[in-house]
Every structure is written in structure tokens, then in C-alpha cells.
Design a protein around this motif. Structure first.
Motif, mmCIF file in Angstrom:
data_model
loop_
_atom_site.group_PDB
_atom_site.id
_atom_site.type_symbol
_atom_site.label_atom_id
_atom_site.label_comp_id
_atom_site.label_asym_id
_atom_site.label_seq_id
_atom_site.Cartn_x
_atom_site.Cartn_y
_atom_site.Cartn_z
ATOM 1 N N LEU A 162 8.078 -1.073 -2.408
ATOM 2 C CA LEU A 162 7.040 -0.553 -3.600
ATOM 3 C C LEU A 162 7.282 1.062 -3.832
ATOM 4 C CD1 LEU A 162 4.365 -3.169 -2.412
ATOM 5 C CD2 LEU A 162 5.562 -2.430 -4.507
ATOM 6 N N GLN A 163 7.816 1.869 -2.350
ATOM 7 C CA GLN A 163 8.358 2.933 -2.180
ATOM 8 C C GLN A 163 8.550 4.013 -3.452
ATOM 9 O OE1 GLN A 163 10.668 4.845 -2.055
ATOM 10 N NE2 GLN A 163 8.958 6.878 -1.255
ATOM 11 N N PRO A 164 9.155 3.540 -4.077
ATOM 12 C CA PRO A 164 9.933 4.223 -4.998
ATOM 13 C C PRO A 164 8.261 3.859 -6.483
ATOM 14 C CG PRO A 164 11.629 3.209 -5.005
ATOM 15 C CD PRO A 164 10.942 2.622 -3.750
ATOM 16 N N GLU A 165 7.800 3.117 -7.046
ATOM 17 C CA GLU A 165 6.252 3.012 -7.712
ATOM 18 C C GLU A 165 5.132 3.961 -6.613
ATOM 19 O OE1 GLU A 165 6.575 1.613 -10.777
ATOM 20 O OE2 GLU A 165 8.288 2.026 -9.950
ATOM 21 N N LEU A 166 5.596 3.545 -5.290
ATOM 22 C CA LEU A 166 4.225 4.474 -4.743
ATOM 23 C C LEU A 166 3.666 5.804 -4.929
ATOM 24 C CD1 LEU A 166 3.467 1.973 -1.260
ATOM 25 C CD2 LEU A 166 2.022 1.700 -3.928
ATOM 26 N N ALA A 167 5.309 6.376 -3.998
ATOM 27 C CA ALA A 167 6.098 7.594 -4.531
ATOM 28 C C ALA A 167 5.558 7.929 -6.045
ATOM 29 C CB ALA A 167 7.318 7.891 -3.754
ATOM 30 N N LYS A 168 5.450 7.927 -7.316
ATOM 31 C CA LYS A 168 5.329 8.372 -8.136
ATOM 32 C C LYS A 168 3.485 8.488 -8.578
ATOM 33 C CE LYS A 168 9.267 5.886 -10.466
ATOM 34 N NZ LYS A 168 8.762 4.787 -11.471
ATOM 35 N N LEU A 169 3.096 8.096 -7.759
ATOM 36 C CA LEU A 169 1.805 8.783 -7.572
ATOM 37 C C LEU A 169 0.729 9.586 -6.422
ATOM 38 C CD1 LEU A 169 0.766 4.031 -7.366
ATOM 39 C CD2 LEU A 169 1.090 5.566 -9.446
ATOM 40 N N GLU A 192 -0.277 -20.490 5.331
ATOM 41 C CA GLU A 192 0.415 -19.049 4.921
ATOM 42 C C GLU A 192 0.343 -17.639 5.729
ATOM 43 O OE1 GLU A 192 -0.233 -18.765 0.515
ATOM 44 O OE2 GLU A 192 -0.811 -20.316 0.173
ATOM 45 N N LEU A 193 1.682 -17.505 5.943
ATOM 46 C CA LEU A 193 1.920 -16.526 7.015
ATOM 47 C C LEU A 193 1.102 -14.960 6.502
ATOM 48 C CD1 LEU A 193 5.495 -16.736 6.576
ATOM 49 C CD2 LEU A 193 4.168 -16.569 8.708
ATOM 50 N N PRO A 194 0.215 -14.303 6.980
ATOM 51 C CA PRO A 194 -0.508 -13.425 6.599
ATOM 52 C C PRO A 194 0.763 -11.798 6.140
ATOM 53 C CG PRO A 194 -0.331 -13.261 9.167
ATOM 54 C CD PRO A 194 0.109 -14.780 8.579
ATOM 55 N N VAL A 195 0.931 -11.993 5.327
ATOM 56 C CA VAL A 195 2.358 -11.114 4.393
ATOM 57 C C VAL A 195 1.530 -10.392 3.765
ATOM 58 C CG1 VAL A 195 4.487 -10.118 4.090
ATOM 59 C CG2 VAL A 195 4.124 -12.376 5.303
ATOM 60 N N ILE A 196 1.574 -8.757 4.238
ATOM 61 C CA ILE A 196 1.130 -8.363 2.864
ATOM 62 C C ILE A 196 1.233 -8.645 1.022
ATOM 63 C CG2 ILE A 196 1.562 -5.770 1.676
ATOM 64 C CD1 ILE A 196 -0.721 -5.518 3.591
ATOM 65 N N ASP A 197 0.329 -8.857 0.285
ATOM 66 C CA ASP A 197 0.723 -8.910 -1.316
ATOM 67 C C ASP A 197 1.244 -7.733 -1.982
ATOM 68 O OD1 ASP A 197 0.324 -9.772 -3.842
ATOM 69 O OD2 ASP A 197 -0.373 -11.373 -3.543
ATOM 70 N N ALA A 198 3.240 -7.401 -2.302
ATOM 71 C CA ALA A 198 2.623 -6.600 -2.993
ATOM 72 C C ALA A 198 2.196 -5.872 -4.295
ATOM 73 C CB ALA A 198 4.626 -6.532 -3.675
ATOM 74 N N GLU A 199 2.199 -6.692 -5.019
ATOM 75 C CA GLU A 199 1.424 -6.292 -6.593
ATOM 76 C C GLU A 199 0.305 -6.400 -6.031
ATOM 77 O OE1 GLU A 199 1.548 -10.016 -9.219
ATOM 78 O OE2 GLU A 199 3.575 -10.271 -8.784
ATOM 79 N N GLN A 200 -0.928 -6.644 -5.354
ATOM 80 C CA GLN A 200 -2.194 -6.453 -4.836
ATOM 81 C C GLN A 200 -2.256 -4.820 -3.591
ATOM 82 O OE1 GLN A 200 -4.900 -8.256 -5.601
ATOM 83 N NE2 GLN A 200 -6.158 -6.319 -5.880
ATOM 84 N N LEU A 201 -1.345 -4.695 -3.162
ATOM 85 C CA LEU A 201 -1.014 -3.448 -2.665
ATOM 86 C C LEU A 201 -1.029 -1.891 -3.462
ATOM 87 C CD1 LEU A 201 0.787 -2.377 0.714
ATOM 88 C CD2 LEU A 201 1.080 -0.495 -1.327
ATOM 89 N N LEU A 202 0.189 -2.737 -4.484
ATOM 90 C CA LEU A 202 0.698 -1.183 -5.911
ATOM 91 C C LEU A 202 -1.016 -1.546 -6.973
ATOM 92 C CD1 LEU A 202 2.601 0.123 -7.258
ATOM 93 C CD2 LEU A 202 3.448 -2.006 -8.372
ATOM 94 N N ALA A 203 -1.319 -2.174 -7.101
ATOM 95 C CA ALA A 203 -2.816 -1.841 -7.836
ATOM 96 C C ALA A 203 -4.156 -1.698 -6.700
ATOM 97 C CB ALA A 203 -3.380 -3.775 -8.030
ATOM 98 N N ASP A 204 -4.383 -2.066 -5.467
ATOM 99 C CA ASP A 204 -4.776 -1.247 -4.562
ATOM 100 C C ASP A 204 -4.711 0.643 -4.190
ATOM 101 O OD1 ASP A 204 -6.659 -3.611 -4.598
ATOM 102 O OD2 ASP A 204 -5.917 -3.820 -2.797
#
Length: 213
Positions: A89-96, A190-202
Motif C-alpha cells: 500500500l505504501q506507494p498509493e498512500l504516499a500519493k495522498l 479469522e486472523l486480526p489482520v489489517i484490511d488493505a482495501e479498508q485502510l486505503l479507503a480510511d
């Protein structure tokens, strides 16, 4: 003619009201799995060592955004999944954001996670903005507690032990202040792991709330 003018005026008012309503609803949108702190939380100084053997302290946070989480390289599931998602996700988040954005993997298992082990583990993701670090527990405990996270070591004497730790990811602003926490979805079985799509949306919603405060 007056009637036509009235229609135009009403249409204009409706348009302005619609735009204002849209802006209000957009600005008040709440992130689904992120907590934004009412006030940024200043971090006391700390002293860790990164995968290159260099000192990591509070000054390393200045001038950039940082996503940080705790774990250990021998973790069988949550840590590698979380790190893989954040690295991706880092490249997409860095654009924000205007400043650079880094990912910190803080190992809370210094007994096994040597500098060489950390370097080998983090280098696998081939992401220059991902940094691994650790320290003695005298530094780790207060630092992790500052982040609003936790970890607990097993009392076993076995070499192949597990370490309990938080699965959330915290956001630190370019002033070195803790401003938000991204939480994993909690689903039974289920494992408590960060949801990539939700983090990108949030993430942009979190930034909007920080800019509005």
C-alpha cells in the motif's frame, strides 16, 4: 419575465445547497476502522536500532508520515501479512500526502531478532520505505506503550516461542506526534489482520479529519 428569474434563482439556490450538502457529507465522513485522536499525542524520545545498525530516535520521525506496528520476525501469520500489505500500500498512500511516508516494523523480540535477522526479513519486501527496528525491553516497553500498543512475552524456556502483540497500525505525523490508529477487523475464526482495501479507503478520511481539526 419575473417568473423566469424566480425559477433561475431557485435553481441556483438549490445548486448551492446541493454543493454545500455534498461538501458537508464528505467532510463528515467517518473512517470505518480507524480511530483519529482528538488531539495529537506528542511522543517522548526513544532509542531503537534499525536493520542497518543505525540509531532510531524521535528525530527520525520528523518531516515524514510514519505507519508503525509491532511484531517479530518469527511470527507465523499476523506480522508477515501486515508487513506485506503495508509495503504494497505504501506507494498509493504516499500519493495522498505531501511529505514522504515510511513504514516501521518494530520487533518486540530482540532476543531472536538480531540486526542481521531484521535486515534479512525486511529486505525480502524490497521496499526502501519499510524499516525494521528493535531494542532492549527497557526501550521497547515505554515506546510501544506510547503508541497505544502492547506486547507480552511468554515465560516458556522453549526456543520456538510465540509473542502476543497488538495487530493495529498507528499513524505518526511529520511533527512526531501520534494522530491515529488503524484497527484490523475482528471476525470470529479469522486472523486480526489489517484490511488493505479498508485502510486505503480510511486513510484520506483520516487526513481530512486531521486537516479539519
Amino acid at each position: 419575465m419575473f417568473r423566469n428569474f424566480t425559477y433561475v434563482l431557485l435553481a441556483a439556490v438549490a445548486l448551492v445547497a446541493g454543493v454545500m450538502l455534498y461538501q458537508l457529507s464528505s467532510s463528515s465522513a467517518e473512517p470505518k476502522l480507524a480511530l483519529v485522536y482528538p488531539q495529537p499525542r506528542a511522543l517522548a524520545d526513544f532509542n531503537l536500532t534499525d536493520q542497518h545498525g543505525e540509531t532510531v530516535n524521535r528525530e527520525r520521525l520528523y518531516g515524514k508520515w510514519t505507519l508503525a506496528f509491532v511484531g517479530y520476525t518469527y511470527c507465523p501469520d499476523i506480522c508477515p501479512l501486515t508487513l506485506a500489505k503495508l509495503a504494497g500500500l505504501q506507494p498509493e498512500l504516499a500519493k495522498l500526502v505531501e511529505q514522504p511516508l515510511n513504514v516501521w516494523f518494530v520487533s518486540v523480540d530482540p532476543k531472536r531478532d538480531t540486526i542481521a535477522q531484521l535486515n534479512s526479513y525486511v529486505s525480502y519486501f524490497e521496499q526502501a520505505n519499510v524499516l525494521g527496528m528493535t531494542a532492549g525491553h527497557d526501550q521497547l516497553f515505554p515506546f510501544v506503550r506510547q503508541l497505544g500498543l502492547m506486547y507480552a512475552l511468554s515465560s516458556t524456556t522453549e526456543e520456538d516461542y510465540l509473542v502476543d502483540h497488538s495487530a493495529s497500525v498507528v499513524l505518526i505525523n511529520p511533527q512526531g506526534q501520534l494522530v491515529a490508529m488503524f484497527k484490523p477487523p475482528m471476525q470470529p475464526g479469522e486472523l486480526p489482520v489489517i484490511d488493505a482495501e479498508q485502510l486505503l479507503a480510511d486513510f484520506p478520511l483520516v487526513l481530512a479529519k486531521l486537516n479539519a481539526s
